[in-house]
Enzyme design. Sequence first.
Site, PDB file in Angstrom:
ATOM      1  CB  CYS A 154      36.518  49.287  34.451  1.00 54.10           C
ATOM      2  SG  CYS A 154      37.572  48.344  35.452  1.00 54.10           S
TER       3      CYS A 154
ATOM      4  CG  HIS B 285      33.808  50.995  38.188  1.00 57.16           C
ATOM      5  ND1 HIS B 285      33.090  49.905  37.299  1.00 57.16           N
ATOM      6  CD2 HIS B 285      35.085  49.903  38.052  1.00 57.16           C
ATOM      7  CE1 HIS B 285      33.805  48.958  36.876  1.00 57.16           C
ATOM      8  NE2 HIS B 285      34.819  48.982  37.365  1.00 57.16           N
TER       9      HIS B 285
ATOM     10  CD  GLU C 217      30.279  52.348  36.823  1.00 56.95           C
ATOM     11  OE1 GLU C 217      30.953  53.490  36.818  1.00 56.95           O
ATOM     12  OE2 GLU C 217      30.689  51.251  36.881  1.00 56.95           O
TER      13      GLU C 217
HETATM   14  N1  GLN Z   1      39.413  43.314  34.431  1.00 58.19           N
HETATM   15  C1  GLN Z   1      38.189  43.747  33.863  1.00 58.19           C
HETATM   16  C2  GLN Z   1      38.606  43.289  32.115  1.00 58.19           C
HETATM   17  O1  GLN Z   1      39.726  43.070  31.909  1.00 58.19           O
HETATM   18  C3  GLN Z   1      37.996  44.916  33.780  1.00 58.19           C
HETATM   19  C4  GLN Z   1      37.294  44.951  35.274  1.00 58.19           C
HETATM   20  C5  GLN Z   1      36.320  45.945  35.530  1.00 58.19           C
HETATM   21  O2  GLN Z   1      35.669  46.535  34.392  1.00 58.19           O
HETATM   22  N2  GLN Z   1      35.813  46.232  36.685  1.00 58.19           N
HETATM   23  O3  GLN Z   1      37.635  43.642  31.482  1.00 58.19           O
END
Ligand code: GLN
Length: 195
Positions: free
Chosen positions: A81, A176, A178
């Site tokens: 992410c 994610h 995890e």
């Molecule tokens: N929107 C977040 C970002 O720009 C990422 C979201 C996340 O890691 N769950 O870093």
Amino acid sequence: MPAPVIGVLALQGDVREHLTALTGAGAQARPVRRPAELDAVDGLVIPGGESTTISKLVDIFELREPIDKRIAAGLPVYGSCAGMIMLATEVLDGRPDQRGFEGISMTVRRNAFGRQVDSFEAPVEIAGIEGGPLHAVFIRAPWVERVGEGVEVLGRVSDGRIVAVRQGNLLATSFHPELTGDLRLHRHFVNLVRA
Ligand code: GLN
């Protein structure tokens, strides 16, 4: 073979969940906040969180140059992410001052799914991971809009958006793993570090 030492960049985000998943997947997992801690790892996870914040803290903790150097030297890194955003060569809808490690030749759009729906879950088949699709959790997730040469697309959601990629020693997912208790993706990364 002894368990590989895998660090989790512990500046912001869901660090603890990755440490637990990596331990379950057979690694010696450690938080990394200092250059000396980075020196001691065989692989690194960049967790989900907020990429603009992680970018700032990487500079404050003087980790940018050491991480750039280790990546250039072949350190296996997995970004989830916000961690995926930190590994991209190009970020759309980012903040102008955010900077990543530019290791994977791809364009990611930050908060891309978020413009449709903030968070969602979906099954995602990942190339190289057996046992059926992963149950993928997306939270204000990025998607990959373009991949460059040498980037392998590992997974897509049902509308075709790319959500998992690999380039050499660098692995990234929009979602994610995890958070689900399914350790297959972390095991996959641990094997990459072992190899
Ligand atoms: N929107 C977040 C970002 O720009 C990422 C979201 C996340 O890691 N769950 O870093």
